[in-house]
Design an enzyme around this catalytic site. Structure first.
Site, PDB file in Angstrom:
ATOM      1  N   GLU A 177      42.469  42.851  42.328  1.00 15.36           N
ATOM      2  CA  GLU A 177      42.813  41.858  43.363  1.00 15.36           C
ATOM      3  C   GLU A 177      41.709  41.703  44.392  1.00 15.36           C
ATOM      4  O   GLU A 177      41.376  40.589  44.798  1.00 15.36           O
ATOM      5  CB  GLU A 177      44.136  42.230  44.053  1.00 15.36           C
ATOM      6  CG  GLU A 177      45.385  41.933  43.228  1.00 15.36           C
ATOM      7  CD  GLU A 177      45.722  43.008  42.207  1.00 15.36           C
ATOM      8  OE1 GLU A 177      45.047  44.053  42.187  1.00 15.36           O
ATOM      9  OE2 GLU A 177      46.671  42.809  41.419  1.00 15.36           O
ATOM     10  N   HIS A 232      57.740  46.649  45.667  1.00 11.26           N
ATOM     11  CA  HIS A 232      57.830  45.290  45.128  1.00 11.26           C
ATOM     12  C   HIS A 232      58.837  44.433  45.886  1.00 11.26           C
ATOM     13  O   HIS A 232      59.300  43.427  45.359  1.00 11.26           O
ATOM     14  CB  HIS A 232      58.232  45.333  43.642  1.00 11.26           C
ATOM     15  CG  HIS A 232      57.139  45.793  42.742  1.00 11.26           C
ATOM     16  ND1 HIS A 232      56.690  47.089  42.737  1.00 11.26           N
ATOM     17  CD2 HIS A 232      56.399  45.132  41.813  1.00 11.26           C
ATOM     18  CE1 HIS A 232      55.720  47.207  41.831  1.00 11.26           C
ATOM     19  NE2 HIS A 232      55.528  46.041  41.265  1.00 11.26           N
TER      20      HIS A 232
END
Lengths: 342, 326
Positions: free
Chosen positions: B61, B130
């Site tokens: 990322e 998450h």
């Protein structure tokens, strides 16, 4: 380190390989940077310049060899030790000095200071203040060149400290996978602030990290503009042929501390002296004179010209106005009527 | 004329139209090309645009966000997809220190026209890492614009505006509601960044929300209507810049407001809205501002925890009744 010194003293006996113009350009570029940095240190001491100040003294041969090896349309992005690279790309010493003074005539209007010079005209994509952050950015600049199908490359420079950041490994991986036109250069000045290269990794030869990605990688003597020029020219040719990125670890040395606040107690005076004995400016001057490339008068004329130029830069900076604090809201958004929160 | 489209299809249509319009626009991210998108948002785009413009990245990322920033500084208009915003935390250096600051530190020499997008918010029993929202984190930073919207028509119009915008933009979608369907107008249109939408008009209380909490707000408003309480429901759509004018105008009418926000309460979007209301509509308030947030804790895995954690219509109804002193 000693190896570099031996190599340079041997090389000193060789016949000059390049023409007069090239040697004089290298010499002038290095001297301009050296004098600019000496002056900036002096003005920092007088509190005319504030904030962080990381000078390039000792590393000038890299900037000199870089300019002769790549095209002026090629992009360059680097870290916060950037004055020398910006000057070598042709950004005026007046605008650079005015930026250090925080004046509105500075290269980025007093908004960036010592760490953040930018110039689209000179394809200079910045000094970045976050160690290693410019590595993916340079990779992206190269990505855009490949996307558009140009033959330009992005020189992406960083120090030995940044070579330990994860951003480097991610970038090397994608650049090799996608064969991006990026010339990665690690300016290994041996110390990440106060921590020596040997103390930051089991792998002290930084160029070797390229081999994990099958990226062509080599070590270069950074105390000589000739060797920098040769290595970069070779790398640039490889990149422009579409074969993807290239990694050069250029071994150099900074004579001063990491920044002005660093007394450099982590290294010995002998080590510094050893590098100063192969100072790229002194060695090049000697080579020019002993090789009858140019006369002592011509060298003196360059010295006088640079001295005057740097004095003019200081004068320009001192006579320029500070920005108006009311302009704080400029350049935060491209949207002209952005409704700032109050 | 209009068609019914799912959120994922509407976002894809927006990206596709902009990529047809401008060769400088490209999409990159994990699984966006050959896999057709982790949530199928980019399904079929590789077939239409090829690997030059729909780029699968490794799981990196920080690296690919930075490549996007560099490409944007050098003239392209990248769309960087994060599989979820939770993973984008690895890329925050590039978003905060570079995308957001390039224009300022270069004094306007370089801008960064980039869109970072992906789903945000809890999506079932996915546990702590998450189940987070990132609107407040990113909206705090000058230089960025933040969009968070699950209405298919607006999401399409907003992503088109975002791609054409010359500033860096973070767009939050919803993993759980990529299949949410809505009427999407035919033909070319843009939805303006920085404008909220009044989804339902009412007179007794204002409920302001965004992203998937809009569904909770609407459900609560339906139930309140049955009890004779008329709620006005506002969808922020854009988090930064915040359209406080639309909220304030509503409060001037209803005199009461409840903020429904999935993010944590501390230093969050609901806090900012509450400040803006007291600043611009203090004299119009008949009750203190009340907010319905996720509690000030990390969200654990078990269903009972999710149930207790998430804002729901009952919590909103209770909040509305409290501001109405009923």
């Amino acid at each position: 380190m000693t190896k570099v010194v031996e190599k340079v003293s041997k090389r000193g006996k060789k016949t000059p390989k390049y023409n007069k113009e090239t040697y004089l350009t290298w010499y002038e570029t290095m001297l301009r940077i050296r004098r600019f940095e000496e002056k900036s240190l002096q003005k920092y001491g007088q509190e005319q310049i504030r904030g962080f100040l990381h000078v390039y003294i000792g590393q000038e041969a890299i900037a000199a060899g870089l300019v002769s090896a790549i095209k002026k349309e090629d992009a360059i992005v680097t870290a916060y030790r950037q004055h020398g690279l910006a000057i070598s790309r042709g950004i005026s010493t007046k605008k650079c000095m005015a930026e250090l003074y925080g004046k509105k005539t500075g290269i980025v209007k007093g908004k960036g200071g010592s760490m953040h010079f930018f110039s689209k005209e000179h394809r200079f994509f910045g000094g970045n203040g976050i160690v290693g952050a410019q590595i993916p950015i340079g990779t992206g600049i190269g990505f855009a060149e490949k996307y558009r199908g140009t033959d330009l490359l992005c020189v992406t420079m960083f120090g030995d400290g940044a070579a330990r950041q994860g951003a480097l490994y991610e970038s090397f991986n994608m650049a090799m996978t996608w064969k991006l036109p990026v010339l990665y250069i690690c300016e290994n000045n041996h110390y990440a602030m106060g921590t020596s290269v040997e103390r930051t990794s089991n792998v002290a030869d930084i160029y070797k990290v390229g081999s994990a990605f099958d990226m062509p990688s080599e070590a270069v003597d950074g105390m000589s503009p000739e060797s920098v020029h040769e290595a970069l020219s070779r790398a640039a040719e490889h990149i422009r042929s579409g074969k993807g990125p290239y990694f050069l670890e250029i071994k150099t040395y900074r004579y001063k501390g990491h920044s002005v606040s660093d007394p450099g107690t982590y290294r010995t005076k002998d080590e510094l002296k050893e590098y100063q004995s192969i100072d790229p400016i002194k060695v090049t001057e000697k080579k020019i004179l002993e090789g009858n490339i140019a006369t002592a008068e011509e060298i003196k004329a360059i010295k006088d010209k640079i001295k005057a130029e740097i004095n003019e830069a200081v004068e320009f900076a001192e006579n320029s106005d500070f920005p108006d604090g009311d302009n704080l809201f400029e350049d935060n958004y491209m949207q002209e009527d952005y409704p700032y929160t109050s | 004329m209009s068609r019914v489209l799912a959120l994922r299809d509407a976002i894809r249509e927006g990206m596709t139209e902009e990529m047809r319009r401008d060769d400088n626009v490209f999409l990159m991210g994990e699984e966006v090309a050959e896999y057709n998108g982790a949530y199928k948002v980019s399904k079929g785009m590789l077939d239409e645009f090829g690997a030059r413009r729909v780029v699968d990245t490794p799981i990196a990322e920080l690296g690919f966000a930075g490549i996007g920033v560099g490409a944007a500084m050098n003239g392209l208009r990248p769309i960087v997809e994060f599989m979820t915003w939770n993973f984008a935390v690895l890329a925050f250096d590039q978003i905060i220190n570079n995308a957001a600051k390039t224009l300022s530190q270069s004094a306007g020499e370089f801008n960064c026209p980039i869109v970072f997008r992906g789903p945000s918010g809890a999506a079932g029993q996915l546990a702590q890492q998450h189940s987070q929202t990132f609107e407040a984190w990113l909206a705090n930073c000058p230089g960025l614009k933040v969009i968070s919207c699950i209405d298919p028509a607006d999401a399409k119009g907003l992503i088109k505006s975002a791609i054409r915008d010359n500033d860096p933009i973070c767009m939050m979608e919803s993993e759980q509601f990529y299949a949410l369907e809505g009427e999407v107008p035919d033909g070319e249109y843009l939805t303006p960044i920085g404008k909220a939408a009044v989804r339902r008009e009412g007179t007794d209380v204002t409920i302001v929300s965004y992203n998937k909490m809009m569904l909770v707000a609407n459900d609560a408003a339906d139930q309140l209507a049955k009890e004779g309480i008329s709620a006005e429901v506002i969808d922020l759509r854009t988090i930064r810049p915040l359209d406080h004018e639309t909220i304030v105008n509503s409060v001037k009418k209803t005199n009461r407001i409840v903020v429904v926000d999935e993010s944590w309460p501390y230093a969050g979007i609901s806090s900012e809205i509450t400040y803006q209301i007291q600043k611009y509509a203090f004299d119009y308030l008949d009750a203190p501002v009340v907010r319905v947030n996720a509690p000030d804790v990390s969200l654990p895995y078990a269903a009972a925890y999710v149930e207790a954690y998430m804002p729901n219509p009952k919590k909103v109804i209770d909040a509305v009744k409290s501001v109405m002193y009923r």
